[in-house]
Design a protein around this motif. Structure first.
Motif, PDB file in Angstrom:
ATOM      1  N   VAL A 248       0.945  -1.305   0.023  1.00  0.00           N
ATOM      2  CA  VAL A 248       0.003  -0.087  -0.148  1.00  0.00           C
ATOM      3  C   VAL A 248       0.818   1.407   0.216  1.00  0.00           C
ATOM      4  CG1 VAL A 248      -1.643   1.226   1.347  1.00  0.00           C
ATOM      5  CG2 VAL A 248      -1.987  -1.033   1.150  1.00  0.00           C
ATOM      6  N   ALA A 249       2.074   1.342   0.857  1.00  0.00           N
ATOM      7  CA  ALA A 249       2.837   2.462   0.681  1.00  0.00           C
ATOM      8  C   ALA A 249       3.415   2.545  -0.564  1.00  0.00           C
ATOM      9  CB  ALA A 249       4.011   2.272   1.882  1.00  0.00           C
ATOM     10  N   ALA A 250       4.264   1.518  -1.027  1.00  0.00           N
ATOM     11  CA  ALA A 250       4.893   1.765  -2.200  1.00  0.00           C
ATOM     12  C   ALA A 250       3.775   2.036  -3.387  1.00  0.00           C
ATOM     13  CB  ALA A 250       5.683   0.324  -2.607  1.00  0.00           C
ATOM     14  N   GLU A 251       2.965   1.480  -3.462  1.00  0.00           N
ATOM     15  CA  GLU A 251       2.017   1.717  -4.700  1.00  0.00           C
ATOM     16  C   GLU A 251       1.343   3.372  -4.575  1.00  0.00           C
ATOM     17  OE1 GLU A 251      -2.502   0.435  -6.188  1.00  0.00           O
ATOM     18  OE2 GLU A 251      -1.226  -1.086  -5.014  1.00  0.00           O
ATOM     19  N   SER A 252       1.226   3.586  -3.371  1.00  0.00           N
ATOM     20  CA  SER A 252       0.890   5.140  -3.325  1.00  0.00           C
ATOM     21  C   SER A 252       1.792   6.044  -3.427  1.00  0.00           C
ATOM     22  CB  SER A 252       0.248   5.356  -1.945  1.00  0.00           C
ATOM     23  OG  SER A 252      -0.861   4.409  -1.474  1.00  0.00           O
ATOM     24  N   TYR A 253       3.105   5.752  -3.266  1.00  0.00           N
ATOM     25  CA  TYR A 253       4.212   6.492  -3.746  1.00  0.00           C
ATOM     26  C   TYR A 253       4.358   6.720  -4.961  1.00  0.00           C
ATOM     27  CZ  TYR A 253       8.851   8.654  -4.353  1.00  0.00           C
ATOM     28  OH  TYR A 253       9.713   9.229  -4.807  1.00  0.00           O
ATOM     29  N   GLY A 254       4.152   5.563  -5.708  1.00  0.00           N
ATOM     30  CA  GLY A 254       4.334   5.677  -7.264  1.00  0.00           C
ATOM     31  C   GLY A 254       3.211   6.563  -7.745  1.00  0.00           C
ATOM     32  N   TYR A 255       2.071   6.538  -7.264  1.00  0.00           N
ATOM     33  CA  TYR A 255       1.013   7.177  -7.838  1.00  0.00           C
ATOM     34  C   TYR A 255       1.051   8.567  -7.563  1.00  0.00           C
ATOM     35  CZ  TYR A 255      -3.676   9.158  -8.677  1.00  0.00           C
ATOM     36  OH  TYR A 255      -4.746   9.891  -8.961  1.00  0.00           O
ATOM     37  N   LEU A 256       1.240   9.058  -6.218  1.00  0.00           N
ATOM     38  CA  LEU A 256       1.555  10.288  -5.850  1.00  0.00           C
ATOM     39  C   LEU A 256       2.819  11.030  -6.766  1.00  0.00           C
ATOM     40  CD1 LEU A 256       0.441  10.184  -2.169  1.00  0.00           C
ATOM     41  CD2 LEU A 256      -0.801  11.010  -3.774  1.00  0.00           C
ATOM     42  N   LYS A 261       5.119  14.711 -10.259  1.00  0.00           N
ATOM     43  CA  LYS A 261       6.381  15.045 -11.229  1.00  0.00           C
ATOM     44  C   LYS A 261       5.659  15.687 -12.443  1.00  0.00           C
ATOM     45  CE  LYS A 261       9.742  12.413 -11.593  1.00  0.00           C
ATOM     46  NZ  LYS A 261      10.652  11.150 -11.683  1.00  0.00           N
ATOM     47  N   ILE A 262       4.433  15.065 -12.886  1.00  0.00           N
ATOM     48  CA  ILE A 262       3.698  15.556 -14.091  1.00  0.00           C
ATOM     49  C   ILE A 262       3.238  17.332 -14.007  1.00  0.00           C
ATOM     50  CG2 ILE A 262       1.570  15.417 -15.510  1.00  0.00           C
ATOM     51  CD1 ILE A 262       1.703  12.380 -14.921  1.00  0.00           C
ATOM     52  N   LEU A 263       3.056  17.327 -12.631  1.00  0.00           N
ATOM     53  CA  LEU A 263       2.659  18.662 -12.376  1.00  0.00           C
ATOM     54  C   LEU A 263       3.813  19.659 -11.795  1.00  0.00           C
ATOM     55  CD1 LEU A 263      -0.558  17.571 -10.357  1.00  0.00           C
ATOM     56  CD2 LEU A 263      -0.548  18.848 -12.251  1.00  0.00           C
ATOM     57  N   GLY A 264       4.945  19.019 -12.108  1.00  0.00           N
ATOM     58  CA  GLY A 264       6.254  20.109 -11.935  1.00  0.00           C
ATOM     59  C   GLY A 264       6.449  20.199 -10.437  1.00  0.00           C
ATOM     60  N   ALA A 265       5.906  19.413  -9.299  1.00  0.00           N
ATOM     61  CA  ALA A 265       6.140  19.735  -8.057  1.00  0.00           C
ATOM     62  C   ALA A 265       6.941  18.629  -7.300  1.00  0.00           C
ATOM     63  CB  ALA A 265       4.662  19.584  -7.316  1.00  0.00           C
ATOM     64  N   ARG A 266       7.677  17.784  -7.821  1.00  0.00           N
ATOM     65  CA  ARG A 266       8.706  16.856  -7.693  1.00  0.00           C
ATOM     66  C   ARG A 266       9.888  17.021  -8.505  1.00  0.00           C
ATOM     67  NH1 ARG A 266       8.456  14.300  -2.862  1.00  0.00           N
ATOM     68  NH2 ARG A 266       9.151  12.255  -3.666  1.00  0.00           N
ATOM     69  N   PHE A 270      14.125  14.331  -4.887  1.00  0.00           N
ATOM     70  CA  PHE A 270      13.311  13.890  -4.249  1.00  0.00           C
ATOM     71  C   PHE A 270      12.784  12.480  -4.394  1.00  0.00           C
ATOM     72  CE2 PHE A 270      12.759  18.462  -3.077  1.00  0.00           C
ATOM     73  CZ  PHE A 270      12.553  18.499  -1.799  1.00  0.00           C
ATOM     74  N   ALA A 271      12.700  12.153  -5.635  1.00  0.00           N
ATOM     75  CA  ALA A 271      12.304  10.851  -5.792  1.00  0.00           C
ATOM     76  C   ALA A 271      13.293   9.733  -5.677  1.00  0.00           C
ATOM     77  CB  ALA A 271      11.602  10.841  -7.456  1.00  0.00           C
ATOM     78  N   GLU A 272      14.630  10.101  -5.836  1.00  0.00           N
ATOM     79  CA  GLU A 272      15.674   9.034  -5.662  1.00  0.00           C
ATOM     80  C   GLU A 272      16.256   9.222  -4.300  1.00  0.00           C
ATOM     81  OE1 GLU A 272      16.043   6.842  -7.768  1.00  0.00           O
ATOM     82  OE2 GLU A 272      14.568   7.685  -9.280  1.00  0.00           O
ATOM     83  N   LYS A 273      16.430   7.905  -3.488  1.00  0.00           N
ATOM     84  CA  LYS A 273      17.134   8.006  -2.313  1.00  0.00           C
ATOM     85  C   LYS A 273      18.249   7.292  -2.437  1.00  0.00           C
ATOM     86  CE  LYS A 273      14.771   7.956   1.438  1.00  0.00           C
ATOM     87  NZ  LYS A 273      14.490   9.241   1.976  1.00  0.00           N
ATOM     88  N   GLY A 274      18.757   6.868  -3.348  1.00  0.00           N
ATOM     89  CA  GLY A 274      20.044   5.908  -3.714  1.00  0.00           C
ATOM     90  C   GLY A 274      21.448   6.818  -3.614  1.00  0.00           C
TER      91      GLY A 274
END
Length: 274
Positions: A248-256, A261-266, A270-274
């Motif tokens: 649930v956590a991972a799926e929600s992260y992918g969606y949000l 990102k499409i909206l230019g707000a990420r 922020f998306a990559e923690k590696g």
């Protein structure tokens, strides 16, 4: 840029270290630590000083920011401990529910008066007290939220706008957010199937699985230049496996993350923690 987090209540059957690891592996920037008595106390307010070093270490090891704390209760004694803990641990936002019952004028005024008093205390600790409209409670929709906004002037007061409660209260959150955004300082987010009283099974609370126009909601946040936390809050009554809640956590992260990102707000960092 908006930061994404998870309320650790999703991992209520596991310790905070396990929750933090799974939240980080799912890609999130931060965590909301649950201090909800009787449901999930990853932060035990009666002994928060004993836990402080471990909580800091766990957050640091997982490269997570502690974005907020959920107490839920309006009990003053508990909230003063929460304010103390927040000030010490660098947790800027303390989230509560409004209490009372929907449609009872006396309950609404009592809730607002209580929040007003508690916000003045929060202000002395340098933290922000946020409340959300909650199905069945005294503050439960946009008009009651606006009344609280009018009557509580402290800059230490904010709205935690949860689209699932607004949707289940027969309003459209992607529209109503524009009416309260000036005081919104925190977002709890999840999806749901239908306009039912309860949030439903945890898998249907995963963002993108339900009926709420969450893309439209995210767009409204971006259009309003909202820059506070967006925190997944999923509640489940039954015991679930670590795999169940992590999905649930991972799926929600992918969606949000994709929506933002499409909206230019990420951004990529922020998306990559590696």
């Amino acid at each position: 840029m908006m930061k994404l987090g998870v309320n650790s209540v999703l991992f209520k059957d596991f310790d905070f270290a396990t929750a933090a690891r799974q939240i980080a592996l799912s890609g999130y920037d931060g965590v909301e630590i649950s201090a909800i008595k009787g449901m999930c106390e990853h932060l035990e307010l009666d002994r928060w000083k004993e836990q402080a070093d471990d909580i800091r270490s766990i957050a640091t090891e997982n490269r997570l920011e502690i974005l907020s704390m959920e107490v839920a209760s309006l009990d003053e004694e508990r909230l003063i401990k929460a304010f103390e803990a927040g000030a010490e641990l660098g947790i800027p936002i303390i989230n509560v529910g409004p209490g009372g019952k929907s449609g009872v004028e006396g309950d609404l005024q009592q809730s607002i008066d209580t929040l007003n008093r508690l916000t003045k205390i929060a202000e002395t600790y340098g933290v922000t007290l946020c409340v959300k409209a909650h199905v069945g409670n005294a503050i439960y929709n946009t008009p009651t939220t606006l009344q609280a906004m009018r009557e509580i002037s402290s800059p230490a007061f904010g709205i935690d706008m949860d689209p699932s409660h607004i949707y289940r209260g027969n309003e459209n959150p992607e529209e109503e957010i524009t009416r309260v955004i000036e005081r919104v300082k925190h977002i709890h987010i999840r999806d749901c199937k239908g306009r039912t009283k309860g949030p439903g099974e945890i898998q249907n609370q995963a963002c993108g699985r339900g009926d709420i126009n969450l893309f439209g909601y995210c767009k409204a946040l971006v259009d309003a230049n909202y820059s506070g936390p967006v925190v997944l809050e999923v509640i489940g009554a039954n015991q679930h496996s670590l795999a169940d809640v992590s999905i649930v956590a991972a799926e929600s992260y992918g969606y949000l993350n994709a929506c933002l990102k499409i909206l230019g707000a990420r951004e990529e960092n922020f998306a990559e923690k590696g």
